[in-house]
Design a protein around this motif. Sequence first.
Motif, PDB file in Angstrom:
ATOM      1  N   GLN A 127      -8.550  -2.925   0.916  1.00  0.00           N
ATOM      2  CA  GLN A 127      -7.266  -2.368   0.500  1.00  0.00           C
ATOM      3  C   GLN A 127      -6.700  -3.119  -0.713  1.00  0.00           C
ATOM      4  O   GLN A 127      -6.057  -2.532  -1.575  1.00  0.00           O
ATOM      5  CB  GLN A 127      -6.315  -2.475   1.685  1.00  0.00           C
ATOM      6  N   ARG A 154     -10.531  -4.291   6.050  1.00  0.00           N
ATOM      7  CA  ARG A 154      -9.188  -4.074   5.481  1.00  0.00           C
ATOM      8  C   ARG A 154      -9.009  -4.823   4.164  1.00  0.00           C
ATOM      9  O   ARG A 154      -8.175  -4.465   3.336  1.00  0.00           O
ATOM     10  CB  ARG A 154      -8.126  -4.498   6.502  1.00  0.00           C
ATOM     11  N   ASP A 197       0.797  -1.225   0.000  1.00  0.00           N
ATOM     12  CA  ASP A 197       0.000   0.000   0.000  1.00  0.00           C
ATOM     13  C   ASP A 197       0.833   1.280   0.000  1.00  0.00           C
ATOM     14  O   ASP A 197       0.466   2.247  -0.650  1.00  0.00           O
ATOM     15  CB  ASP A 197      -0.950   0.005   1.202  1.00  0.00           C
ATOM     16  N   ARG A 202     -17.699   0.638  -2.180  1.00  0.00           N
ATOM     17  CA  ARG A 202     -16.273   0.524  -2.532  1.00  0.00           C
ATOM     18  C   ARG A 202     -16.087  -0.700  -3.413  1.00  0.00           C
ATOM     19  O   ARG A 202     -16.551  -1.794  -3.082  1.00  0.00           O
ATOM     20  CB  ARG A 202     -15.369   0.435  -1.300  1.00  0.00           C
ATOM     21  N   TYR A 245     -16.631  -0.978   6.567  1.00  0.00           N
ATOM     22  CA  TYR A 245     -15.243  -1.068   6.073  1.00  0.00           C
ATOM     23  C   TYR A 245     -14.557  -2.343   6.569  1.00  0.00           C
ATOM     24  O   TYR A 245     -14.752  -2.748   7.713  1.00  0.00           O
ATOM     25  CB  TYR A 245     -14.419   0.147   6.543  1.00  0.00           C
ATOM     26  N   HIS A 279      -2.789   8.723   3.209  1.00  0.00           N
ATOM     27  CA  HIS A 279      -3.555   9.588   4.116  1.00  0.00           C
ATOM     28  C   HIS A 279      -2.721   9.946   5.338  1.00  0.00           C
ATOM     29  O   HIS A 279      -2.646  11.096   5.749  1.00  0.00           O
ATOM     30  CB  HIS A 279      -4.849   8.895   4.537  1.00  0.00           C
ATOM     31  N   ASP A 307      -0.020   4.482   4.541  1.00  0.00           N
ATOM     32  CA  ASP A 307      -0.731   4.894   3.323  1.00  0.00           C
ATOM     33  C   ASP A 307      -0.597   6.397   3.089  1.00  0.00           C
ATOM     34  O   ASP A 307      -0.012   7.122   3.911  1.00  0.00           O
ATOM     35  CB  ASP A 307      -2.207   4.475   3.385  1.00  0.00           C
ATOM     36  N   VAL A 341     -10.001   7.283   1.626  1.00  0.00           N
ATOM     37  CA  VAL A 341      -9.544   6.406   0.538  1.00  0.00           C
ATOM     38  C   VAL A 341     -10.608   6.330  -0.553  1.00  0.00           C
ATOM     39  O   VAL A 341     -10.300   6.337  -1.754  1.00  0.00           O
ATOM     40  CB  VAL A 341      -9.104   5.011   1.049  1.00  0.00           C
ATOM     41  N   ARG A 358      -9.900   7.597   7.520  1.00  0.00           N
ATOM     42  CA  ARG A 358      -9.219   7.103   6.320  1.00  0.00           C
ATOM     43  C   ARG A 358     -10.190   6.315   5.437  1.00  0.00           C
ATOM     44  O   ARG A 358      -9.969   6.176   4.249  1.00  0.00           O
ATOM     45  CB  ARG A 358      -8.018   6.230   6.709  1.00  0.00           C
ATOM     46  N   ASN A 359     -11.263   5.825   6.066  1.00  0.00           N
ATOM     47  CA  ASN A 359     -12.215   5.031   5.273  1.00  0.00           C
ATOM     48  C   ASN A 359     -12.920   5.871   4.207  1.00  0.00           C
ATOM     49  O   ASN A 359     -13.139   5.403   3.092  1.00  0.00           O
ATOM     50  CB  ASN A 359     -13.256   4.366   6.187  1.00  0.00           C
ATOM     51  N   LYS A 377      -6.811  -2.253  -4.687  1.00  0.00           N
ATOM     52  CA  LYS A 377      -5.952  -1.308  -5.411  1.00  0.00           C
ATOM     53  C   LYS A 377      -4.945  -1.995  -6.334  1.00  0.00           C
ATOM     54  O   LYS A 377      -4.688  -1.521  -7.430  1.00  0.00           O
ATOM     55  CB  LYS A 377      -5.218  -0.407  -4.413  1.00  0.00           C
TER      56      LYS A 377
HETATM   57  N1  ARG Z   1      -5.135   1.550   3.014  1.00  0.00           N
HETATM   58  C1  ARG Z   1      -6.476   1.496   3.462  1.00  0.00           C
HETATM   59  C2  ARG Z   1      -7.420   1.033   2.323  1.00  0.00           C
HETATM   60  O1  ARG Z   1      -7.059   1.116   1.197  1.00  0.00           O
HETATM   61  C3  ARG Z   1      -6.900   2.849   3.930  1.00  0.00           C
HETATM   62  C4  ARG Z   1      -7.986   2.816   4.917  1.00  0.00           C
HETATM   63  C5  ARG Z   1      -7.514   2.267   6.208  1.00  0.00           C
HETATM   64  N2  ARG Z   1      -8.569   2.247   7.147  1.00  0.00           N
HETATM   65  C6  ARG Z   1      -8.543   1.480   8.253  1.00  0.00           C
HETATM   66  N3  ARG Z   1      -9.548   1.550   9.030  1.00  0.00           N
HETATM   67  N4  ARG Z   1      -7.538   0.690   8.496  1.00  0.00           N
HETATM   68  O2  ARG Z   1      -8.481   0.550   2.579  1.00  0.00           O
END
Ligand code: ARG
Length: 396
Positions: free
Chosen positions: A325, A322, A24, A234, A320, A86, A84, A114, A110-111, A328
């Motif tokens: 992630q 993980r 990431d 997402r 959310y 953020h 990441d 991203v 971050r949720n 991507k």
């Molecule tokens: N790198 C993470 C993603 O792409 C960013 C969000 C992380 N959020 C968390 N709650 N760990 O999903």
Amino acid sequence: MSSRLWEKGLPMDQKILEFTVGHDFELDSRLVKFDIQASIAHVRMLGKCGYLSADEVDQLINTLTVIGQDHANGTWAISLEQEDCHTAIEAQLNDHLGELGGKVHLGRSRNDQVLVALRLYLRETISHVKTASREVIESLENLAREQGHVAIPGYTHMQQAMPSSVENWAMGFASEIATNQALLNASYELANLNPLGSAAGYGTPGLKLDREFTSSELRFTKTQEPVTACQLSRGKAESTLAFALVQILNDLGRLSADICLFATQEYALVKLGNDISTGSSIMPQKRNPDVFELIRAHSAQAQADMQAILALTSKMTSGYHRDLQLIKEPLFRLIDRTLKVLEITRHALGRIEFDAQRAKDITDPSIHQAEQAYALVQSEGISFREAYKRVAQQNI
Ligand code: ARG
């Protein structure tokens, strides 16, 4: 102390950190510019809602702009410890502004960061794909203009079927590539919803944020609501784009399969320029169509990328996770693959040459039989079935 946003001073196992971050920190490099855009809109919104003073807004925006430029210049890069883009951007803000840097994260997570960064990235990417597709269409149009008059057989079941031409052949592909725009537009529409303000996925109870304001700042057509829809979505614009890219690459793969076939000694309809064909280490005479074989191969691998994106969200509970992630990696790979393949196709198409004499030599005159039947229908007023029989009997 590390710069992780969720750092509470507790030790983190390095192995776990490396595993959970994965690639990431490198992949997010392309999202920095978009996270900065979204952060600037968020800061403006916090100012408008009275959570930041005008002076704080100015300082934060100016510094975010500098951080974005510094990243583009290679002055800083996201480190593994930062996880990441953020976190890395906020760490940069803290370095520049101290305490004030910490004010930017009010009302976001971050949720949703991203999600918004990916959507801004997708919108820009879709326009790049459209431009690159148009360039391939133009090279097919050039081919049709310059060599379109060359008569070649049209094939069904790999058997000569009907008279066709290089123009017909090239423009069929051009038209299909253009039609794929509708699929790109569908993805654009899904990416054009603003998730910012949904925070971790459940909004910001206790804060009065203006989500419409960030929607208009970032030129989203709509604010995505309810907030619980944001995390559920997402992967949707992503997999829709993946489907569109697979269709584009499928068209290019089939075009390439034709060229590989046309370039065989048996067909010899097409000559590949020396500069685009490749040689063999053992057979001095070989001129191979590797470039078109690889375009075809990329179109096959694209389907695996799409499947990797689609599979991730299936059966996942709401909210959310993980797991998301990992979207991507195949997404970026597929986008890069598509842009690279579109560019090389445009380049290689300018270097193929149809052999009109050879096309004449290999054309079986039987491909005109349907035309002969049509002529009989019109001259004698008989049914097509009767005309078909007469032509068939004459040619036994
Ligand atoms: N790198 C993470 C993603 O792409 C960013 C969000 C992380 N959020 C968390 N709650 N760990 O999903």
